[in-house]
Enzyme design. Structure first.
Site, PDB file in Angstrom:
ATOM      1  CB  THR A   7      -2.357  -9.300  -2.609  1.00 30.33           C
ATOM      2  OG1 THR A   7      -1.322 -10.102  -2.192  1.00 30.33           O
ATOM      3  CG2 THR A   7      -3.311  -9.521  -3.823  1.00 30.33           C
ATOM      4  N   GLY A 162       6.788  -4.157  -4.194  1.00 31.69           N
ATOM      5  CA  GLY A 162       6.593  -4.073  -2.720  1.00 31.69           C
ATOM      6  C   GLY A 162       7.610  -2.464  -2.439  1.00 31.69           C
ATOM      7  CB  CYS A 165       2.072  -1.254  -4.207  1.00 27.81           C
ATOM      8  SG  CYS A 165       0.535  -1.546  -3.817  1.00 27.81           S
ATOM      9  CB  THR A 168       2.701  -4.803  -2.644  1.00 33.95           C
ATOM     10  OG1 THR A 168       1.587  -4.758  -3.351  1.00 33.95           O
ATOM     11  CG2 THR A 168       3.570  -6.056  -3.167  1.00 33.95           C
TER      12      THR A 168
END
Length: 178
Positions: A7, A162, A165, A168
């Site tokens: 996350t 996002g 990664c 994410t």
């Protein structure tokens, strides 16, 4: 047995405003198990924002304990965080929990770790989780070079994380205190 991980949680404070946001992806190994998890919450009568990264079950356990500490210390964020970190470090069962928390209220933002650390971030920006470095770098650049609000910075920086990664996603939850 593998735990659920992956996350990005980001907090940005500017003046008397703070935003805390996170993505919704939960990963088990290399499989996305859920894309819409809520890892940012309001607690203590909506006066404290908390975001968590790491093992999901571990994070929920710590979140419950943190909320109890806030109740015990009448919402004093720093005192509750220090007490949680002390317990986390010294309790044999808690010591095994693998998670990190960011907590923020109207005046303070803190990163709380299982090593007993309670950190007040420099420049009002902090991030945890797999995409934390990407989000924090993007947020710092945006904060230093734009007049965007904390919420706008968190939204744009989480978008960048996002994109970079694999743990994410772009399903974001952002909470603010103004």
């Amino acid at each position: 047995m593998e735990q659920f991980h992956g996350t990005t949680i980001l907090s940005v404070r500017r003046g008397d405003k703070v935003a805390l946001g996170g993505d919704g992806q939960v990963t088990l190994g290399n499989i996305v198990m859920k894309g819409g998890a809520r890892k940012v919450r309001r607690i203590y009568n909506n006066q404290v924002l908390v975001g968590f990264a790491g093992g999901t079950a571990d994070a929920f356990s710590l979140l419950d304990r943190f909320e109890a500490k806030l109740e015990k210390h009448q919402g004093n964020l720093t005192r509750a965080a220090v007490e949680l970190a002390k317990d986390w470090r010294t309790d044999r069962l808690l010591r095994r929990l693998e998670a990190m928390l960011i907590a923020a209220d109207a005046t303070t933002t803190l990163v709380i770790t299982g090593n007993g650390d309670v950190l007040d971030p420099e420049g009002g920006i902090c991030a945890i989780g797999s995409g934390g470095s990407y989000a924090q770098a993007a947020a710092r650049a945006l904060a230093e070079n734009t007049d965007l609000s904390p919420r706008e910075i968190v939204e744009k920086a989480l978008g960048i994380a996002g994109d970079m990664c694999i743990y994410t996603n772009h399903n974001r939850i952002i909470e603010t205190i103004e």
